[in-house]
Design an enzyme around this catalytic site. Structure first.
Site, PDB file in Angstrom:
ATOM      1  N   ASP A 183       5.740  20.128   7.824  1.00 57.19           N
ATOM      2  CA  ASP A 183       6.743  21.192   7.669  1.00 57.19           C
ATOM      3  C   ASP A 183       7.937  20.759   6.814  1.00 57.19           C
ATOM      4  O   ASP A 183       8.473  21.544   6.024  1.00 57.19           O
ATOM      5  CB  ASP A 183       7.224  21.687   9.049  1.00 57.19           C
ATOM      6  CG  ASP A 183       7.764  20.553   9.902  1.00 57.19           C
ATOM      7  OD1 ASP A 183       7.123  19.493   9.936  1.00 57.19           O
ATOM      8  OD2 ASP A 183       8.823  20.725  10.524  1.00 57.19           O
TER       9      ASP A 183
ATOM     10  N   CYS B 242      -4.451  12.779  13.070  1.00 57.21           N
ATOM     11  CA  CYS B 242      -4.920  11.403  13.010  1.00 57.21           C
ATOM     12  C   CYS B 242      -4.629  10.731  14.337  1.00 57.21           C
ATOM     13  O   CYS B 242      -3.949  11.298  15.188  1.00 57.21           O
ATOM     14  CB  CYS B 242      -4.305  10.653  11.842  1.00 57.21           C
ATOM     15  SG  CYS B 242      -2.653  10.117  12.135  1.00 57.21           S
TER      16      CYS B 242
ATOM     17  N   ILE C 130       9.299   7.102  16.525  1.00 53.75           N
ATOM     18  CA  ILE C 130       8.829   7.808  15.326  1.00 53.75           C
ATOM     19  C   ILE C 130       7.580   8.611  15.648  1.00 53.75           C
ATOM     20  O   ILE C 130       7.498   9.802  15.335  1.00 53.75           O
ATOM     21  CB  ILE C 130       8.530   6.814  14.170  1.00 53.75           C
ATOM     22  CG1 ILE C 130       9.683   5.843  13.950  1.00 53.75           C
ATOM     23  CG2 ILE C 130       8.167   7.578  12.886  1.00 53.75           C
ATOM     24  CD1 ILE C 130      10.911   6.426  13.318  1.00 53.75           C
TER      25      ILE C 130
ATOM     26  N   ARG D 274      -3.561  10.811   4.746  1.00 54.22           N
ATOM     27  CA  ARG D 274      -2.446  11.758   4.727  1.00 54.22           C
ATOM     28  C   ARG D 274      -1.598  11.654   3.456  1.00 54.22           C
ATOM     29  O   ARG D 274      -1.038  12.646   3.000  1.00 54.22           O
ATOM     30  CB  ARG D 274      -1.519  11.476   5.914  1.00 54.22           C
ATOM     31  CG  ARG D 274      -1.981  11.988   7.213  1.00 54.22           C
ATOM     32  CD  ARG D 274      -0.912  11.700   8.234  1.00 54.22           C
ATOM     33  NE  ARG D 274       0.382  12.237   7.794  1.00 54.22           N
ATOM     34  CZ  ARG D 274       0.740  13.479   7.949  1.00 54.22           C
ATOM     35  NH1 ARG D 274      -0.050  14.339   8.523  1.00 54.22           N
ATOM     36  NH2 ARG D 274       1.919  13.886   7.537  1.00 54.22           N
TER      37      ARG D 274
ATOM     38  N   ASP E 278       5.275   0.774  12.042  1.00 50.79           N
ATOM     39  CA  ASP E 278       4.020   0.172  11.585  1.00 50.79           C
ATOM     40  C   ASP E 278       3.844  -1.273  12.058  1.00 50.79           C
ATOM     41  O   ASP E 278       2.800  -1.877  11.809  1.00 50.79           O
ATOM     42  CB  ASP E 278       3.930   0.221  10.045  1.00 50.79           C
ATOM     43  CG  ASP E 278       3.590   1.621   9.550  1.00 50.79           C
ATOM     44  OD1 ASP E 278       3.265   2.500  10.371  1.00 50.79           O
ATOM     45  OD2 ASP E 278       3.645   1.842   8.323  1.00 50.79           O
TER      46      ASP E 278
ATOM     47  N   ARG F 257       0.871  15.053  13.214  1.00 53.24           N
ATOM     48  CA  ARG F 257       1.779  14.719  12.103  1.00 53.24           C
ATOM     49  C   ARG F 257       1.905  15.922  11.185  1.00 53.24           C
ATOM     50  O   ARG F 257       1.125  16.087  10.251  1.00 53.24           O
ATOM     51  CB  ARG F 257       1.245  13.498  11.342  1.00 53.24           C
ATOM     52  CG  ARG F 257       1.266  12.249  12.182  1.00 53.24           C
ATOM     53  CD  ARG F 257       0.557  11.110  11.500  1.00 53.24           C
ATOM     54  NE  ARG F 257       1.338  10.492  10.431  1.00 53.24           N
ATOM     55  CZ  ARG F 257       0.902   9.474   9.713  1.00 53.24           C
ATOM     56  NH1 ARG F 257      -0.278   8.966   9.937  1.00 53.24           N
ATOM     57  NH2 ARG F 257       1.654   8.975   8.753  1.00 53.24           N
ATOM     58  N   PRO F 258       2.888  16.782  11.468  1.00 50.87           N
ATOM     59  CA  PRO F 258       3.049  17.998  10.666  1.00 50.87           C
ATOM     60  C   PRO F 258       3.564  17.693   9.256  1.00 50.87           C
ATOM     61  O   PRO F 258       3.983  16.570   8.965  1.00 50.87           O
ATOM     62  CB  PRO F 258       4.085  18.800  11.452  1.00 50.87           C
ATOM     63  CG  PRO F 258       4.849  17.803  12.241  1.00 50.87           C
ATOM     64  CD  PRO F 258       3.930  16.646  12.499  1.00 50.87           C
TER      65      PRO F 258
ATOM     66  N   ARG G 183      -8.442  -0.225   5.522  1.00 52.80           N
ATOM     67  CA  ARG G 183      -7.612   0.775   4.841  1.00 52.80           C
ATOM     68  C   ARG G 183      -6.292   0.157   4.368  1.00 52.80           C
ATOM     69  O   ARG G 183      -5.709   0.603   3.376  1.00 52.80           O
ATOM     70  CB  ARG G 183      -7.268   1.926   5.802  1.00 52.80           C
ATOM     71  CG  ARG G 183      -8.428   2.836   6.097  1.00 52.80           C
ATOM     72  CD  ARG G 183      -7.949   3.998   6.903  1.00 52.80           C
ATOM     73  NE  ARG G 183      -6.767   4.567   6.292  1.00 52.80           N
ATOM     74  CZ  ARG G 183      -5.893   5.356   6.906  1.00 52.80           C
ATOM     75  NH1 ARG G 183      -6.064   5.678   8.151  1.00 52.80           N
ATOM     76  NH2 ARG G 183      -4.859   5.824   6.277  1.00 52.80           N
TER      77      ARG G 183
ATOM     78  N   LYS H 235       0.838  -1.206   0.000  1.00 53.88           N
ATOM     79  CA  LYS H 235       0.000   0.000   0.000  1.00 53.88           C
ATOM     80  C   LYS H 235       0.873   1.257   0.000  1.00 53.88           C
ATOM     81  O   LYS H 235       0.665   2.166  -0.799  1.00 53.88           O
ATOM     82  CB  LYS H 235      -0.892   0.005   1.243  1.00 53.88           C
ATOM     83  CG  LYS H 235      -1.560   1.352   1.526  1.00 53.88           C
ATOM     84  CD  LYS H 235      -2.421   1.318   2.772  1.00 53.88           C
ATOM     85  CE  LYS H 235      -1.698   1.608   4.055  1.00 53.88           C
ATOM     86  NZ  LYS H 235      -1.402   3.024   4.320  1.00 53.88           N
ATOM     87  N   ASN H 236       1.869   1.263   0.895  1.00 53.35           N
ATOM     88  CA  ASN H 236       2.655   2.493   1.039  1.00 53.35           C
ATOM     89  C   ASN H 236       3.609   2.741  -0.128  1.00 53.35           C
ATOM     90  O   ASN H 236       4.088   3.859  -0.312  1.00 53.35           O
ATOM     91  CB  ASN H 236       3.433   2.478   2.364  1.00 53.35           C
ATOM     92  CG  ASN H 236       2.508   2.703   3.545  1.00 53.35           C
ATOM     93  OD1 ASN H 236       1.320   2.971   3.374  1.00 53.35           O
ATOM     94  ND2 ASN H 236       3.058   2.590   4.747  1.00 53.35           N
TER      95      ASN H 236
HETATM   96  C1  UD1 Z   1       4.877   6.929   6.373  1.00 54.82           C
HETATM   97  C2  UD1 Z   1       3.949   5.754   6.266  1.00 54.82           C
HETATM   98  C3  UD1 Z   1       3.467   5.320   7.654  1.00 54.82           C
HETATM   99  C4  UD1 Z   1       4.657   5.089   8.577  1.00 54.82           C
HETATM  100  C5  UD1 Z   1       5.592   6.294   8.562  1.00 54.82           C
HETATM  101  C6  UD1 Z   1       6.875   6.052   9.333  1.00 54.82           C
HETATM  102  C7  UD1 Z   1       2.881   6.014   4.105  1.00 54.82           C
HETATM  103  C8  UD1 Z   1       1.631   6.285   3.350  1.00 54.82           C
HETATM  104  N1  UD1 Z   1       2.811   6.088   5.438  1.00 54.82           N
HETATM  105  O1  UD1 Z   1       4.120   8.020   6.895  1.00 54.82           O
HETATM  106  O2  UD1 Z   1       2.715   4.135   7.516  1.00 54.82           O
HETATM  107  O3  UD1 Z   1       4.196   4.892   9.883  1.00 54.82           O
HETATM  108  O4  UD1 Z   1       5.972   6.615   7.216  1.00 54.82           O
HETATM  109  O5  UD1 Z   1       7.544   4.961   8.856  1.00 54.82           O
HETATM  110  O6  UD1 Z   1       3.894   5.669   3.540  1.00 54.82           O
HETATM  111  N2  UD1 Z   1       7.450  14.631  10.491  1.00 54.82           N
HETATM  112  C9  UD1 Z   1       7.619  15.974  10.763  1.00 54.82           C
HETATM  113  N3  UD1 Z   1       7.402  16.873   9.741  1.00 54.82           N
HETATM  114  C10 UD1 Z   1       7.028  16.470   8.485  1.00 54.82           C
HETATM  115  C11 UD1 Z   1       6.872  15.113   8.220  1.00 54.82           C
HETATM  116  C12 UD1 Z   1       7.083  14.188   9.245  1.00 54.82           C
HETATM  117  O7  UD1 Z   1       7.961  16.348  11.869  1.00 54.82           O
HETATM  118  O8  UD1 Z   1       6.854  17.338   7.621  1.00 54.82           O
HETATM  119  C13 UD1 Z   1       7.666  13.637  11.564  1.00 54.82           C
HETATM  120  C14 UD1 Z   1       6.421  12.803  11.842  1.00 54.82           C
HETATM  121  O9  UD1 Z   1       5.520  13.475  12.715  1.00 54.82           O
HETATM  122  C15 UD1 Z   1       7.036  11.558  12.463  1.00 54.82           C
HETATM  123  C16 UD1 Z   1       8.333  11.401  11.663  1.00 54.82           C
HETATM  124  O10 UD1 Z   1       8.610  12.692  11.087  1.00 54.82           O
HETATM  125  O11 UD1 Z   1       7.367  11.802  13.799  1.00 54.82           O
HETATM  126  C17 UD1 Z   1       8.279  10.385  10.548  1.00 54.82           C
HETATM  127  O12 UD1 Z   1       7.097  10.576   9.781  1.00 54.82           O
HETATM  128  P1  UD1 Z   1       7.036  10.285   8.224  1.00 54.82           P
HETATM  129  O13 UD1 Z   1       8.141   9.392   7.816  1.00 54.82           O
HETATM  130  O14 UD1 Z   1       6.871  11.572   7.497  1.00 54.82           O
HETATM  131  O15 UD1 Z   1       5.646   9.497   8.107  1.00 54.82           O
HETATM  132  P2  UD1 Z   1       4.743   9.494   6.830  1.00 54.82           P
HETATM  133  O16 UD1 Z   1       5.595   9.628   5.632  1.00 54.82           O
HETATM  134  O17 UD1 Z   1       3.607  10.442   7.008  1.00 54.82           O
END
Ligand code: UD1
Length: 423
Positions: A126, A118, A332, A94, A310, A123-124, A402, A24-25
């Protein structure tokens, strides 16, 4: 939306073969990548899941046509005339935010809803926005929307994509997809190394992108003028595979997983062996078996190749029945512990202290009505219910749908007793 429930009778012992679906991811950002290559992109091995449907609806709302038959999806991106990611769609998932990079690259502008919160915590986005700004995009936030433009086109840059919790998977996908059509050279430092990013990068290379360092934390991209649509098969879902591994462990069972790549699960296999579980690789996947004695161990989630967040909840379910005490640390998403209260309702002995949960193994779990809260926490409740004595009712199964393709059918085929009911 039907509010289905699962009635799960336990304990059972699983034995048999399960075929793992496509990831999926990996599929989600790859569907978005079709925006970059005008014409028909064909994706094989795409799982039949509600998140995938939402992503297809999103690219359709931009102007694409999509067609899904079996595990194959055709995305015709000849026309993209509405670079607008609606809140009603993006709030559901997201990953919708990763149309931002490709839209900017293709149309020079994009308006995409901020994804919102969520159940697994704040989950920002930025890091996504910072990266796009480094590529020359102008970004404003208006009425809950990210309004981005790059009038003179995107320009290559040196970009650091690390955040407080390490690399970001979808931010890496977003910036990579923007950079492949940017003018000049981009270097992404602290890129996510997850296999899903590697799969996306490999698909982009097939389309004609110039990317080196794939699979490493440093990606170098030489922008090209245009990309061509291709046919691509997504990698197997390592998280679905990991979930079935935990189902075998907790039921003291034996499973063969087909279409599973153990090289994507090294940290998981290492933990399983520490837990006294046998895992063997074979031609098309692996075989896992438990002799019934689960050893306690500590687990800390980390970006790939570390232990995946995950699978944290599903492993916690197994550790509930291990001999001894374990400490599970979430690095994470520090608030990703919605399953703790629900597992406790099933007689697990858990104590949460900040980003840690201390798990004291118990002899048996006892069935209870429980509430699915997010995708992976819900999967952990199903895993626990397989071993729990009595009939567990899992509410809000739509969370599981999902990310898992017919989980109850796959589990029932190897000895589970799960009934889906619409209420
Ligand atoms: C993806 C996966 C999710 C998995 C996660 C971590 C998909 C669709 N989803 O989510 O299943 O749990 O990776 O392996 O592939 N963060 C920030 N700022 C940002 C983006 C992220 O601070 O702009 C933080 C997040 O809050 C979190 C960390 O970075 O603490 C990692 O998140 P991230 O790798 O971005 O998760 P996703 O890509 O959303």
């Amino acid at each position: 939306m039907a509010l289905d429930i699962f009635k799960i009778t336990g304990p059972v012992r699983l034995d048999g073969t399960v075929t793992i679906s496509g990831s999926k991811n990996a599929a989600l950002p790859i569907i978005a990548s079709a925006i970059l290559a005008p014409g028909k992109t064909i994706l094989n091995g795409v799982p039949n899941l509600s998140d995938i449907e939402v992503m297809c609806r999103l690219v359709e709302s931009l102007g694409c046509k999509t067609e899904a038959v079996g595990g194959k999806i055709v995305i015709d991106s000849t026309v993209i005339d509405k670079p607008f990611g609606d809140y009603e769609i993006v709030r559901k998932m997201r990953a919708g935010v990763c149309v931002l990079g490709p839209l900017l690259a293709r149309c020079g502008k994009a308006e995409v809803s901020m994804p919102g919160g969520c159940a697994i915590g704040y989950r920002p986005v930025d890091i996504h926005l910072r990266g796009l700004q480094e590529l020359g995009a102008k970004i404003e936030l208006k009425n809950g929307y990210i309004v981005a433009s790059a009038n003179g086109g995107l320009k290559g840059a040196n970009i650091f994509l690390g955040g407080p919790f390490g690399s970001s998977v979808l931010a890496t996908a977003n910036i990579l997809m923007a950079a492949v059509l940017a003018k000049g050279k981009t270097v992404i430092e602290s890129a996510a190394c997850e296999p899903e990013i590697t799969d996306l990068a490999n698909c982009l290379v097939k389309m004609g992108a110039k990317i080196s360092g794939i699979g490493s934390p440093q990606l170098t991209i030489h922008g090209v003028k245009d990309l061509n649509p291709v046919e691509h098969t997504v990698i197997p879902d390592r998280i679905e595979a990991g979930t079935f591994l935990t189902a075998a462990v907790i039921t003291k069972g034996k499973l063969k997983l087909k279409n599973c790549r153990l090289e994507h699960l090294m940290a998981v296999v290492d933990k399983l062996r520490t837990m006294n579980i046998a895992v063997e690789e074979n031609a098309d996947g692996c075989e896992v078996s438990s002799n019934g004695h689960i050893r306690a161990t500590d687990i800390t989630t980390l970006p790939y190749p570390g232990f995946p967040t995950d699978l944290q909840a599903q492993f916690m379910a197994c550790l509930c029945m291990a001999k001894g005490n374990s400490v599970v640390t979430e690095k994470i998403f520090p608030d990703r512990f919605m399953h703790v209260a629900e597992l406790s309702r099933m007689a697990a002995n858990l104590r949460k202290e900040g980003p840690h949960v201390i798990v004291s193994g118990v002899e048996k779990l006892i069935a209870a009505p429980v509430m699915a809260s997010d995708l992976r926490a819900s999967a952990a409740l199903v895993v626990a219910a397989l071993a729990a004595h009595g009939e567990t009712i899992v509410n809000r199964v739509y969370h599981i749908d999902r990310g898992y393709e017919r989980i109850e059918k796959k589990l029932n085929a190897v000895g589970a007793k799960i009934e889906r009911q619409s209420v």
